[in-house]
Write a protein that holds these residues in place. Structure first.
Motif, PDB file in Angstrom:
ATOM      1  N   SER A   1       0.834  -1.213   0.000  1.00 57.47           N
ATOM      2  CA  SER A   1       0.000   0.000   0.000  1.00 57.47           C
ATOM      3  C   SER A   1       0.864   1.257   0.000  1.00 57.47           C
ATOM      4  O   SER A   1       0.572   2.229  -0.705  1.00 57.47           O
ATOM      5  CB  SER A   1      -0.907   0.035   1.233  1.00 57.47           C
ATOM      6  OG  SER A   1      -1.726  -1.093   1.265  1.00 57.47           O
TER       7      SER A   1
ATOM      8  N   SER B   1       2.830  -8.951   3.647  1.00 59.04           N
ATOM      9  CA  SER B   1       1.518  -9.269   4.215  1.00 59.04           C
ATOM     10  C   SER B   1       1.094 -10.708   3.960  1.00 59.04           C
ATOM     11  O   SER B   1       0.805 -11.458   4.890  1.00 59.04           O
ATOM     12  CB  SER B   1       0.461  -8.317   3.658  1.00 59.04           C
ATOM     13  OG  SER B   1       0.765  -6.995   4.038  1.00 59.04           O
ATOM     14  N   LYS B   2       1.054 -11.101   2.691  1.00 58.77           N
ATOM     15  CA  LYS B   2       0.567 -12.446   2.359  1.00 58.77           C
ATOM     16  C   LYS B   2       1.694 -13.463   2.367  1.00 58.77           C
ATOM     17  O   LYS B   2       1.601 -14.505   3.006  1.00 58.77           O
ATOM     18  CB  LYS B   2      -0.125 -12.443   0.996  1.00 58.77           C
ATOM     19  CG  LYS B   2      -1.482 -11.797   0.992  1.00 58.77           C
ATOM     20  CD  LYS B   2      -1.395 -10.345   0.621  1.00 58.77           C
ATOM     21  CE  LYS B   2      -2.750  -9.662   0.786  1.00 58.77           C
ATOM     22  NZ  LYS B   2      -2.618  -8.209   0.619  1.00 58.77           N
TER      23      LYS B   2
ATOM     24  N   ASP C   1       2.489  -4.799  -9.253  1.00 62.14           N
ATOM     25  CA  ASP C   1       1.999  -5.133  -7.915  1.00 62.14           C
ATOM     26  C   ASP C   1       1.983  -6.659  -7.781  1.00 62.14           C
ATOM     27  O   ASP C   1       1.160  -7.336  -8.386  1.00 62.14           O
ATOM     28  CB  ASP C   1       0.593  -4.550  -7.733  1.00 62.14           C
ATOM     29  CG  ASP C   1       0.021  -4.801  -6.340  1.00 62.14           C
ATOM     30  OD1 ASP C   1       0.599  -5.606  -5.581  1.00 62.14           O
ATOM     31  OD2 ASP C   1      -1.017  -4.195  -6.017  1.00 62.14           O
TER      32      ASP C   1
ATOM     33  N   SER D   1       5.539  -6.971  -0.721  1.00 58.33           N
ATOM     34  CA  SER D   1       4.725  -6.940   0.500  1.00 58.33           C
ATOM     35  C   SER D   1       4.994  -8.165   1.355  1.00 58.33           C
ATOM     36  O   SER D   1       5.110  -9.274   0.842  1.00 58.33           O
ATOM     37  CB  SER D   1       3.245  -6.919   0.116  1.00 58.33           C
ATOM     38  OG  SER D   1       2.442  -7.141   1.259  1.00 58.33           O
TER      39      SER D   1
HETATM   40  N1  PLP Z   1      -2.122  -4.917  -3.857  1.00 61.75           N
HETATM   41  C1  PLP Z   1      -3.180  -5.710  -3.834  1.00 61.75           C
HETATM   42  C2  PLP Z   1      -3.809  -6.092  -5.108  1.00 61.75           C
HETATM   43  C3  PLP Z   1      -3.696  -6.169  -2.611  1.00 61.75           C
HETATM   44  O1  PLP Z   1      -4.763  -6.952  -2.612  1.00 61.75           O
HETATM   45  C4  PLP Z   1      -3.054  -5.783  -1.420  1.00 61.75           C
HETATM   46  C5  PLP Z   1      -3.591  -6.230  -0.130  1.00 61.75           C
HETATM   47  O2  PLP Z   1      -4.687  -6.660   0.023  1.00 61.75           O
HETATM   48  C6  PLP Z   1      -1.946  -4.957  -1.510  1.00 61.75           C
HETATM   49  C7  PLP Z   1      -1.503  -4.537  -2.741  1.00 61.75           C
HETATM   50  C8  PLP Z   1      -1.151  -4.397  -0.382  1.00 61.75           C
HETATM   51  O3  PLP Z   1      -1.235  -4.955   0.811  1.00 61.75           O
HETATM   52  P1  PLP Z   1      -0.226  -4.494   1.953  1.00 61.75           P
HETATM   53  O4  PLP Z   1      -0.283  -3.011   2.002  1.00 61.75           O
HETATM   54  O5  PLP Z   1      -0.752  -5.130   3.164  1.00 61.75           O
HETATM   55  O6  PLP Z   1       1.122  -4.972   1.535  1.00 61.75           O
END
Ligand code: PLP
Length: 414
Positions: free
Chosen positions: A111, A260-261, A224, A258
């Motif tokens: 993000s 996150s995942k 992304d 990221s």
């Molecule tokens: N891009 C996409 C398409 C996503 O679905 C997400 C998270 O849901 C992100 C970027 C960025 O996530 P984060 O800011 O948690 O790394």
């Protein structure tokens, strides 16, 4: 219309409640009434185990837990820990490092990278380009920063990448603007699960090269890769990144990393943006502009998460372990998606072409009405502009097998 308002003019928005959170809340409320085993909550964009708990990578969590206190408490450098930035480059490219000058800046997740890319590489008032199926926050971030979002059709009539539409929109924006920021989410696109093939990637890059022959124009391709670690083989899934090398100097590629995942650290807010250019000055400027933005918006990022990534990539054994744990999660996800797709076929339920990832999307008319009708059957999917997003990542396999039939019936009825 708004009543009395205190916010500045540019912050007056008509946007209502976030549909993802609203759907999740509705599912949680329903679970309180009828019990959670009767509720299919397909709203959450996080990978959950079959029992509904959050999937985590034990090695990552262990590393985090065992950090010394100062690794939690201390600031990280504004641009990110150098060892983290090195690790992030490895995590992103693996064996497919593009040729060129490269710089990385830590950001709070992908993000943060989206934010900086939009702010630093488009002009105020510009349109940002992405596909018609897109992750909602793309629009939020664009509008938060005084930009708009424009879209091309993601799919053609053969359910392949709609290169024609992509080209048309790019050309028309480049006529109006001196620069274009293109947000391209692949592989395992949110919300459709689509991944561009290598051929499609080559066509995209060839086209962008042709547009770059007008040296007055600046093209920023934002790759992304939020879901890349759940999109199949570690190396094959990254082959397209070599295409980001040796591009004309007026094409800058930014890859958004990221944790996150791929590292199940959603809440730690850690990621990076990596800029690749054939011009060393562009790379240097990338570093300084985005580092300045870090200071100007959120200061520094989350040190413990950075340290964890650095440790993983400093120790091949740890990396192997993380990958083995992730493989188990990937298998669970793939099984769910497979069974959903199989049952959708049986039920004649049209879905967007899914290759990998957390979501399956069902195109339909009146998504809000369909979503509301599904809620009466205790199925909670997120209504989008042109369909429904079903999070296979958060729904047990047994439900993935039965839900397509119900969705098909409800779509017929609405
Ligand atoms: N891009 C996409 C398409 C996503 O679905 C997400 C998270 O849901 C992100 C970027 C960025 O996530 P984060 O800011 O948690 O790394």
């Amino acid at each position: 219309a708004l009543g009395f308002s205190m916010v500045a003019l540019h912050s007056r928005r008509t946007e209502g409640e976030d549909k993802i959170f609203a759907t999740n809340n509705a599912a949680l409320n329903a679970a309180k009434v009828v019990g959670s085993d009767r509720v299919v909550n397909a709203s959450i964009g996080a990978l959950l185990n079959e029992d509904g708990s959050l999937s985590v990578l034990p090695t990552v969590i262990d590393l985090l837990r065992n950090l010394p206190p100062e690794e939690y408490a201390a600031y990280a450098p504004i641009g990110g820990l150098p060892s983290f930035l090195e690790a992030a480059k490895k995590a992103v490219f693996r064996h497919h490092v593009p040729k060129g000058y490269m710089e990385a800046v830590a950001t709070p997740g992908g993000s943060g990278a989206i934010r900086h890319a939009i702010w630093n590489y488009s002009e105020i008032g510009d349109a940002i380009l992405t596909s018609d199926w897109y992750w909602g926050p793309y629009k939020t971030v664009a509008e938060e920063h005084g930009r708009t979002l424009e879209t091309y059709s993601l799919f053609d009539e053969k359910d392949a990448f709609n290169l024609t539409s992509f080209k048309e929109k790019t050309v028309s924006l480049l006529e109006k603007q001196s620069s274009i920021v293109i947000l391209l989410n692949s592989p395992a696109h949110n919300p459709t699960g689509y991944s561009l093939s290598m051929e499609e990637w080559k066509e995209v890059i060839t086209f962008l090269r042709s547009q770059a022959s007008n040296t007055e124009k600046r093209i920023i391709l934002f790759s992304d890769i939020a879901y890349i670690d759940f999109s199949g083989d570690v190396d094959d899934s990254r082959a397209f990144m070599e295409l980001f090398g040796d591009l004309p100097q007026n094409i800058l590629t930014i890859v958004a990393f990221s944790m996150s995942k791929g590292y199940t650290l959603y809440g730690m807010r850690c990621g990076a943006m990596i800029g690749i250019s054939s011009n060393p000055d562009v790379a240097k400027e990338f570093k300084s502009a985005n580092q300045f933005s870090n200071r100007g918006v959120w200061s520094n990022g989350t040190r413990p998460a950075m340290t964890v990534l650095a440790k993983i990539f400093e120790d091949p054994q740890l990396l192997k372990q993380v990958e083995a744990e992730r493989r188990t999660l990937q298998d669970m996800l793939t099984e769910r998606a497979d069974v959903f797709i199989q049952e959708a076929k049986k039920a004649n339920l049209k879905i967007c072409p899914y290759k990998a990832g957390f979501f399956i999307t069902i195109p339909c008319k009146n998504p809000d009405l369909v979503a509301a009708a599904l809620q009466k059957e205790y199925i909670f999917a997120v209504p989008l502009g042109k369909g429904l997003r079903f999070a296979v990542c958060s729904v047990p396999k047994i439900h993935c097998a039965t839900v397509p039939q119900t969705i098909a019936r409800i779509i017929q009825q609405v």
